[in-house]
Design a protein around this motif. Structure first.
Motif, PDB file in Angstrom:
ATOM      1  N   ARG A  57      63.595 116.723  22.670  1.00 28.25           N
ATOM      2  CA  ARG A  57      63.395 115.306  22.382  1.00 28.25           C
ATOM      3  C   ARG A  57      63.925 114.407  23.487  1.00 28.25           C
ATOM      4  N   PHE A  58      64.783 114.941  24.372  1.00 31.01           N
ATOM      5  CA  PHE A  58      65.456 114.115  25.372  1.00 31.01           C
ATOM      6  C   PHE A  58      64.805 114.289  26.730  1.00 31.01           C
ATOM      7  N   ALA A 102      70.226 116.008  27.568  1.00 34.80           N
ATOM      8  CA  ALA A 102      69.798 117.381  27.293  1.00 34.80           C
ATOM      9  C   ALA A 102      70.928 118.370  27.571  1.00 34.80           C
ATOM     10  N   ARG A 103      71.719 118.112  28.613  1.00 35.91           N
ATOM     11  CA  ARG A 103      72.819 119.015  28.936  1.00 35.91           C
ATOM     12  C   ARG A 103      73.881 119.006  27.843  1.00 35.91           C
ATOM     13  N   ILE A 104      74.195 117.831  27.292  1.00 30.99           N
ATOM     14  CA  ILE A 104      75.212 117.749  26.247  1.00 30.99           C
ATOM     15  C   ILE A 104      74.815 118.597  25.040  1.00 30.99           C
ATOM     16  N   SER A 123      66.254 124.083  33.227  1.00 35.35           N
ATOM     17  CA  SER A 123      65.661 123.670  31.958  1.00 35.35           C
ATOM     18  C   SER A 123      66.523 124.147  30.794  1.00 35.35           C
ATOM     19  N   PHE A 124      67.179 123.205  30.107  1.00 36.23           N
ATOM     20  CA  PHE A 124      67.991 123.559  28.943  1.00 36.23           C
ATOM     21  C   PHE A 124      67.106 123.987  27.780  1.00 36.23           C
ATOM     22  N   PHE A 125      65.917 123.432  27.698  1.00 37.84           N
ATOM     23  CA  PHE A 125      64.989 123.818  26.633  1.00 37.84           C
ATOM     24  C   PHE A 125      64.609 125.280  26.747  1.00 37.84           C
TER      25      PHE A 125
END
Length: 493
Positions: free
Chosen positions: A25-26, A32-34, A111-113
């Motif tokens: 969503r971010f 996104a990292r948090i 990519s955190f996703f």
């Protein structure tokens, strides 16, 4: 007591998926990292609880472990045993520390996703023993790196070519194995074994199917490449798909190819002029040595291979994160000129050196006992194999020291800004260093767990803990004692 148990195993697989939905969503990498760090830490806690629950249930000899999927589907799709139980917290820790150590300059490329998606698939893979489900999960695990490469506009041809072969060989091999009676059959033909073996060799980067590994490290983000390779998923595929059904001759063939790769990749790591390529060859050498250990038919060597699996995953992840931290400050590392960075980043230099030497089994580290068991098991069965493994280990150690000297010594680097590690990088690297040395000081828990796992593997192979018989073309590997004359009877007997 059943009602008091939580579905830890299902939760540690499900939470990263939920985290990926939240992170998607971010648009801003900082947000996104948090959330990526938060969900990866929660997953690590759940994976640790899963492991502790397995230990408690085994110690109490209880049989009422709670499985949510079993209640819903009637089939135990995810389950743990001696081999896979420690791998869950290990993998979750690698993902959590890599995510924590990701600095802001790397946030847009990492990519955190896809990292959370990959973590969920990996934890499910390490919790799976059903062959077809395992093959499906191994196939799914190849997709996130592809999408990341495609999103970054990098060429995906070589990666997709090798991964397509990897998937096809798994499907063909196990289809034939099922037609021949499945895992319970007394013997399988080479038509089923060889494709499965080729799939394992490709995924582990064993010669001559290794060229995709340096290319993948070069084109992918360094953090994603580390997480895709260092859990050693190819070794797990070998344990579940090849080792239980492969005849002795096939296992020896895998051992010979892996042994050559261990020495070859270690030599190649010595002559690389680019940091990521050096790391990729270092990884291939260690991966190959673990596969050599899987071929051994004695508890000592097999225990050493399984212990080395855990220590190498931790140490190479730490070594890669230290190299990644230097990259975040200087870009791609060229190993042609001395940088002299020690005065600018002394703690990073120390972590770089300690994680590097820990990967080759330096005394006092977690890998020391495992390496000793692995090499002693090889020497006791195949003396020349043991010598080759010692050579490969020595070359890897020289390569690590060579890169350390190039990056941190030789000259004095002058900088107007601070290049020291940030808090996140300190937490990740110091955690790995502490674990590596704590595992070396108190190795009993790891050794005992891997010893039981080695015994289970030997039972799956249906052999005793004795050396193999050899065909004439393999006699050069036979123990030296095989050629000694029988002892003479004492005259007073």
């Amino acid at each position: 007591m059943t009602e008091l148990h939580l579905p830890w195993l299902e939760l540690c697989v499900l939470v990263p998926l939920l985290g990926a939905l939240v992170v998607a969503r971010f648009r801003e990498p900082t947000d996104a990292r948090i959330y990526g760090v938060t969900f990866s830490i929660i997953t690590f806690v759940l994976a640790t609880c899963t492991w502790l629950d397995f230990i408690w249930m085994r110690a109490s000899e209880a049989q009422d472990r709670f499985h949510l999927l079993s209640r819903l589907t009637g089939h135990e799709l995810l389950q743990l045993d001696e081999i896979s139980a420690p791998l869950l917290p290990l993998a979750a820790m690698l993902f959590a520390l890599t995510t924590v150590a990701t600095v802001r300059s790397k946030g847009r490329r990492f990519s955190f996703f896809w990292t959370l998606i990959t973590e969920s698939i990996l934890l499910a893979t390490f919790s799976c023993k059903t062959p077809w489900l395992l093959i499906s999960l191994l196939t799914l695990a190849t997709l996130p790196p592809f999408f990341e490469l495609w999103t970054r506009g990098r060429a995906t041809g070589m990666y997709m070519c090798y991964m397509t072969l990897f998937v096809v060989f798994m499907i063909v091999g196990w289809s034939v194995a099922m037609a021949e009676g499945g895992p319970t059959a007394h013997s399988h033909s080479l038509y089923s074994i060889i494709p499965l073996l080729l799939a394992v060799l490709i995924r582990s980067g064993i010669f001559p199917f290794h060229s995709w590994v340096p290319d993948f490290f070069d084109k992918s983000s360094f953090g994603s490449a580390i997480l895709f390779m260092t859990p050693l998923t190819g070794v797990y595929a070998a344990v579940r798909l090849v080792v239980p059904i492969a005849p002795t001759e096939v296992m020896q063939g895998m051992g010979l190819l892996s042994l050559f790769t261990a020495v070859y990749a270690a030599g190649m790591a010595l002559v690389q002029v680019e940091g990521r390529r050096m790391f990729s060859f270092l990884f291939m050498s260690h991966s190959a040595m673990i596969l050599v250990g899987l071929e051994m038919a004695n508890v000592q060597g097999l225990t050493g291979a399984l212990c080395t699996w855990i220590s190498v995953s931790l140490s190479l992840t730490g070594f890669g994160l230290a190299m990644r931290a230097v990259e975040a400050r200087f870009g791609r590392l060229q190993l042609t000129n001395y940088l002299g960075l020690y005065e600018q980043m002394p703690l990073l230099a120390v972590c770089f050196l300690l994680t590097g030497v820990a990967s080759v089994g330096f005394p006092g580290t977690m890998g020391y006992v495992g390496s000793e068991l692995l090499i002693d098991g090889a020497v006791g069965t195949y003396p020349l194999v043991g010598i080759a493994m010692v050579i490969a280990t020595a070359l890897c150690g020289i390569a690590v020291l060579q890169v350390y000297f190039v990056l941190f010594t030789g000259t004095r680097h002058i900088s107007s800004i601070s290049l020291r590690m940030g808090l996140r990088e300190k937490i990740a690297l110091l955690t790995l260093v502490i674990l590596l040395f704590a595992g070396g000081v108190v190795p009993q828990l790891n050794i005992a767990s891997r010893h039981h796992a080695a015994e289970d593997l030997l039972k799956d192979r249906g052999i005793l803990s004795t050396p193999h018989a050899f065909e004439p073309w393999k006699q050069w590997l036979a123990p030296t004692t095989a050629h000694l004359p029988a002892p003479k009877a004492h005259p007073h007997d």
